[in-house]
Design a protein around this motif. Structure first.
Motif, mmCIF file in Angstrom:
data_model
loop_
_atom_site.group_PDB
_atom_site.id
_atom_site.type_symbol
_atom_site.label_atom_id
_atom_site.label_comp_id
_atom_site.label_asym_id
_atom_site.label_seq_id
_atom_site.Cartn_x
_atom_site.Cartn_y
_atom_site.Cartn_z
ATOM 1 N N CYS A 33 -4.909 5.733 3.594
ATOM 2 C CA CYS A 33 -3.538 5.710 3.315
ATOM 3 C C CYS A 33 -2.469 5.138 3.437
ATOM 4 C CB CYS A 33 -3.179 7.526 4.432
ATOM 5 S SG CYS A 33 -4.098 9.197 3.052
ATOM 6 N N ASP A 34 -3.126 4.312 5.066
ATOM 7 C CA ASP A 34 -2.152 2.860 5.287
ATOM 8 C C ASP A 34 -1.606 1.869 3.804
ATOM 9 O OD1 ASP A 34 -1.359 4.613 7.506
ATOM 10 O OD2 ASP A 34 -2.788 3.692 8.356
ATOM 11 N N HIS A 35 -3.074 2.317 2.974
ATOM 12 C CA HIS A 35 -3.347 0.247 3.089
ATOM 13 C C HIS A 35 -2.636 1.235 1.100
ATOM 14 C CE1 HIS A 35 -3.868 -2.196 5.502
ATOM 15 N NE2 HIS A 35 -4.768 -1.403 6.240
ATOM 16 N N SER A 36 -2.413 2.009 0.644
ATOM 17 C CA SER A 36 -2.263 3.000 -0.691
ATOM 18 C C SER A 36 -1.351 3.304 -0.672
ATOM 19 C CB SER A 36 -2.681 4.108 -0.594
ATOM 20 O OG SER A 36 -3.291 4.568 -2.002
ATOM 21 N N SER A 37 -0.405 4.494 -1.671
ATOM 22 C CA SER A 37 0.599 4.361 -1.798
ATOM 23 C C SER A 37 1.002 6.049 -2.461
ATOM 24 C CB SER A 37 1.171 3.741 -3.104
ATOM 25 O OG SER A 37 0.413 4.556 -4.477
ATOM 26 N N PRO A 38 2.167 6.907 -1.872
ATOM 27 C CA PRO A 38 2.959 7.216 -1.533
ATOM 28 C C PRO A 38 2.418 8.805 -2.855
ATOM 29 C CG PRO A 38 4.887 6.836 -1.029
ATOM 30 C CD PRO A 38 3.583 6.212 -2.271
ATOM 31 N N ASN A 80 -14.090 -2.214 0.608
ATOM 32 C CA ASN A 80 -12.744 -3.312 1.266
ATOM 33 C C ASN A 80 -10.926 -1.988 1.898
ATOM 34 O OD1 ASN A 80 -11.268 -5.276 1.990
ATOM 35 N ND2 ASN A 80 -10.296 -5.678 -0.402
ATOM 36 N N LEU A 81 -11.598 -1.549 1.902
ATOM 37 C CA LEU A 81 -10.760 -0.384 2.978
ATOM 38 C C LEU A 81 -9.472 -1.327 3.739
ATOM 39 C CD1 LEU A 81 -13.131 2.389 3.236
ATOM 40 C CD2 LEU A 81 -12.047 2.036 1.221
ATOM 41 N N ASN A 82 -9.568 -2.553 3.677
ATOM 42 C CA ASN A 82 -8.796 -2.664 5.133
ATOM 43 C C ASN A 82 -7.932 -3.989 3.760
ATOM 44 O OD1 ASN A 82 -8.006 -2.138 7.597
ATOM 45 N ND2 ASN A 82 -10.283 -2.613 8.534
ATOM 46 N N ARG A 83 -7.749 -3.945 2.326
ATOM 47 C CA ARG A 83 -7.447 -4.783 1.380
ATOM 48 C C ARG A 83 -7.400 -5.883 1.985
ATOM 49 N NH1 ARG A 83 -8.833 -1.755 -1.944
ATOM 50 N NH2 ARG A 83 -6.883 -2.616 -3.662
ATOM 51 N N LEU A 84 -8.709 -6.774 2.189
ATOM 52 C CA LEU A 84 -8.410 -7.924 2.874
ATOM 53 C C LEU A 84 -8.535 -8.804 1.292
ATOM 54 C CD1 LEU A 84 -11.499 -7.705 5.036
ATOM 55 C CD2 LEU A 84 -9.455 -7.406 5.474
ATOM 56 N N ASP A 131 2.111 -3.503 -14.376
ATOM 57 C CA ASP A 131 2.117 -4.133 -12.134
ATOM 58 C C ASP A 131 1.225 -2.972 -11.146
ATOM 59 O OD1 ASP A 131 3.347 -4.765 -10.045
ATOM 60 O OD2 ASP A 131 4.866 -3.872 -10.611
ATOM 61 N N SER A 132 1.598 -3.506 -10.310
ATOM 62 C CA SER A 132 0.140 -1.958 -9.904
ATOM 63 C C SER A 132 0.895 -0.877 -9.283
ATOM 64 C CB SER A 132 0.626 -2.987 -8.125
ATOM 65 O OG SER A 132 0.150 -2.289 -6.934
ATOM 66 N N LEU A 133 0.110 -0.073 -9.400
ATOM 67 C CA LEU A 133 0.850 1.022 -8.415
ATOM 68 C C LEU A 133 1.898 1.410 -7.506
ATOM 69 C CD1 LEU A 133 -2.142 3.720 -10.019
ATOM 70 C CD2 LEU A 133 0.327 3.816 -10.855
ATOM 71 N N LYS A 134 0.805 0.898 -6.732
ATOM 72 C CA LYS A 134 0.944 0.596 -4.622
ATOM 73 C C LYS A 134 2.844 0.095 -4.555
ATOM 74 C CE LYS A 134 0.566 -1.183 -0.440
ATOM 75 N NZ LYS A 134 -0.565 -1.603 0.316
ATOM 76 N N ASN A 135 2.818 -1.496 -6.198
ATOM 77 C CA ASN A 135 3.968 -1.759 -6.082
ATOM 78 C C ASN A 135 5.320 -0.940 -6.336
ATOM 79 O OD1 ASN A 135 2.573 -4.301 -5.210
ATOM 80 N ND2 ASN A 135 2.758 -5.115 -6.925
ATOM 81 N N VAL A 136 4.645 -0.658 -7.436
ATOM 82 C CA VAL A 136 5.872 0.596 -7.981
ATOM 83 C C VAL A 136 6.558 1.581 -7.613
ATOM 84 C CG1 VAL A 136 6.855 2.272 -10.219
ATOM 85 C CG2 VAL A 136 5.496 -0.189 -10.695
ATOM 86 N N THR A 137 5.411 2.522 -6.195
ATOM 87 C CA THR A 137 6.060 3.352 -6.344
ATOM 88 C C THR A 137 5.959 2.883 -4.493
ATOM 89 O OG1 THR A 137 3.190 3.196 -5.503
ATOM 90 C CG2 THR A 137 4.167 4.764 -7.632
ATOM 91 N N SER A 138 5.943 2.309 -4.024
ATOM 92 C CA SER A 138 6.793 1.593 -2.773
ATOM 93 C C SER A 138 7.652 1.249 -2.446
ATOM 94 C CB SER A 138 5.932 0.541 -2.348
ATOM 95 O OG SER A 138 4.479 0.830 -2.289
ATOM 96 N N LEU A 165 -14.006 11.514 -7.200
ATOM 97 C CA LEU A 165 -14.464 10.997 -5.572
ATOM 98 C C LEU A 165 -13.554 9.419 -5.742
ATOM 99 C CD1 LEU A 165 -16.663 9.465 -3.769
ATOM 100 C CD2 LEU A 165 -17.462 8.629 -5.586
ATOM 101 N N ASN A 166 -13.971 9.139 -7.296
ATOM 102 C CA ASN A 166 -12.547 8.304 -7.149
ATOM 103 C C ASN A 166 -11.120 8.494 -6.868
ATOM 104 O OD1 ASN A 166 -10.344 6.743 -9.510
ATOM 105 N ND2 ASN A 166 -11.629 5.052 -9.505
ATOM 106 N N THR A 167 -10.521 9.710 -7.420
ATOM 107 C CA THR A 167 -8.973 9.817 -6.625
ATOM 108 C C THR A 167 -9.151 9.988 -5.193
ATOM 109 O OG1 THR A 167 -8.527 11.404 -8.747
ATOM 110 C CG2 THR A 167 -6.848 11.709 -7.125
ATOM 111 N N MET A 168 -10.131 10.036 -4.762
ATOM 112 C CA MET A 168 -9.889 10.484 -3.360
ATOM 113 C C MET A 168 -10.151 8.720 -1.933
ATOM 114 S SD MET A 168 -13.418 12.291 -2.004
ATOM 115 C CE MET A 168 -14.405 11.033 -0.942
ATOM 116 N N LEU A 169 -10.246 7.858 -2.927
ATOM 117 C CA LEU A 169 -10.942 6.376 -2.245
ATOM 118 C C LEU A 169 -9.935 5.681 -3.039
ATOM 119 C CD1 LEU A 169 -14.813 6.829 -1.971
ATOM 120 C CD2 LEU A 169 -13.020 6.730 -0.172
#
Length: 465
Positions: A33-38, A80-84, A131-138, A165-169
């Motif tokens: 969650c920390d490395h994703s979007s609301p 790559n959950l830590n988004r390295l 764009d990235s979903l994360k960029n837009v929603t953040s 599975l895709n939605t949760m990860l």
């Protein structure tokens, strides 16, 4: 994860493939969650509960009878959950095998949108967002509210464990947004690059929104640049508004160590036009699922696919087209050429709901098996609950015509060349229906190379495959 949670997982799933993903999510939920979007986090827990309830489908499940998902999901892949940061510059290191199409070019590295530098940023019509979903929603973008209404709307209604599975990860995704009355003249090309120094699982997410009277053409090219085992889950949601036009082309050129599990969901409103074309040239194991709903009167869709497989490759295409409104049209054409010990499967169902009068639907699946060891499974289906419709389906499985081969050899064409020419001609019917002319011309060349065994890597690629 506490001891009680671990006992519950073991009790429900034992040592099945599901257990490792349930453990992973419970242990790493906060990191994910920390490395994703609301907007993605808002549906994550619900997807997790759905996945726990469903578990991976066995081959006893009708829509998964030709692909053993449980076996494919059993290995322990890295994530790559830590988004390295992945050390790759796509512009310098990669050149797609479908270049020079005069497209608006974007990259997704594994499951992360590659941010453009200013010198590379394509110019888009006003209001269009890629764009990235994360960029837009953040950000403070007004699109955040729009995305909340669209994201996971089609996928959440499906009792599909891979979608859950895709939605949760999934931690990021690609957004393509075309506002009302806007036409994107140039085709948008997205290069999906699999890149890793270790075996890797990638959870890719894409959301495509074309509002009323909008038009866009999209080309997704999948490539793997490293000799590693990759497992990709992919969920694409496509919304075509009233009188919108969306062309979606998907080209896979990966390698034998790649497993690709893709679910595409499409909803069409009144008088919309959607073309979905999927081309598999190189792969390991591929399973494509398409769920398309014609929800508004006068909507039309064309769904085509072609598969060229040899060695021990496996390609499974499963489609469901739902005619939920009257006066709608659907056309499907899938063709396979299987060599070596390759396995192919096509299961297509057209569902005509009550009240969907004046429906017109045609489904065709034609297949060539070049060896006795190649296997093809085909299952076209019609389910009709309206009485004023015109629907047809058909499938064939066979080998090259001995008469045609004899005719060509009598005219001095060697047997191997004659077989190649006949196979190319067989696939041509699908390629000729592609409306993006530069892509059509390029694919004619790539298909010919594939049958001649020359298509092993993309020209100009500096990375090992």
């Amino acid at each position: 994860m506490d001891k009680q949670q671990a006992n519950n997982v073991t009790e429900q799933w034992g040592n099945g493939a599901e257990a490792q993903y349930i453990d992973l999510f419970q242990q790493c939920r906060q990191m994910i969650c920390d490395h994703s979007s609301p907007v993605m986090n808002a549906v994550r827990d619900e997807a997790f509960e759905r996945f726990k309830a469903l578990g991976f489908p066995s081959k006893k499940v009708e829509r998964y009878k030709y692909t053993d998902v449980q076996q494919l999901m059993a290995p322990d892949y890295g994530l790559n959950l830590n988004r390295l940061t992945i050390p790759v510059n796509p512009y310098d290191a990669f050149k797609c095998d479908v270049p020079n199409l005069s497209t608006l070019l974007y990259f997704v590295v594994n499951d992360e949108f590659y941010a453009h530098e200013s010198t590379h940023s394509p110019r888009l019509p006003e209001g269009v967002v890629i764009d990235s979903l994360k960029n837009v929603t953040s950000s403070d973008s007004p699109l955040s509210t729009v995305l909340s209404a669209y994201y996971n709307r089609l996928a959440q209604s499906d009792a599909d464990a891979l979608t859950a599975l895709n939605t949760m990860l999934a931690q990021d995704g690609l957004l393509v947004y075309v506002p009302k009355n806007v036409v994107v003249d140039k085709a948008v090309q997205v290069i999906n690059i699999l890149r890793s120094d270790v075996d890797l699982m990638v959870n890719r997410r894409m959301l495509i929104i074309a509002e009323e009277n909008a038009e866009i053409r999209l080309l997704f090219c999948d490539h793997a640049t490293d000799d590693r085992n990759f497992l990709t889950t992919q969920v694409i949601e496509v919304f075509a508004g009233n009188n919108a036009k969306v062309d979606l082309y998907c080209l896979e050129e990966t390698h034998a160590k790649n497993v690709r599990l893709s679910n595409v969901y499409v909803q069409q409103e009144r008088d919309s036009r959607v073309r979905h074309n999927i081309i598999t040239l190189h792969n390991g194991v591929t399973r494509n699922k398409l769920d398309l709903t014609l929800a508004g009167e006068g909507a039309e869709c064309v769904c085509n696919g072609c598969v060229i497989a040899d060695k021990q490759q496996h390609v499974d295409n499963n489609t469901l087209i739902t005619h939920a409104a009257a006066h709608c049209t659907s056309n499907e054409l899938y063709k396979y050429v299987l060599d070596g010990k390759a396995t192919g499967a096509f299961a297509g169902r057209v569902y005509v709901a009550h009240g969907a009068q004046k429906t017109s639907s045609q489904m065709t699946n034609q297949n060539l098996t070049a060896t006795k060891e190649a296997r093809m499974y085909t299952q076209p289906m019609l389910e009709i609950y309206a009485d004023d419709v015109k629907c047809a389906h058909g499938s064939t499985v066979g080998q090259l015509s001995d008469a045609a081969l004899f005719y060509m050899r009598q005219r001095g064409i060697p047997e191997h060349e004659a077989r190649t020419l006949l196979q190319v001609a067989f696939i041509r019917e699908v390629i000729d229906q592609i409306e993006l002319i530069p892509l059509r011309d390029r694919l004619h060349h790539l298909v010919d190379k594939r049958f001649r065994g020359e298509l092993n890597k993309c020209e100009g690629c500096k990375l090992c495959r």
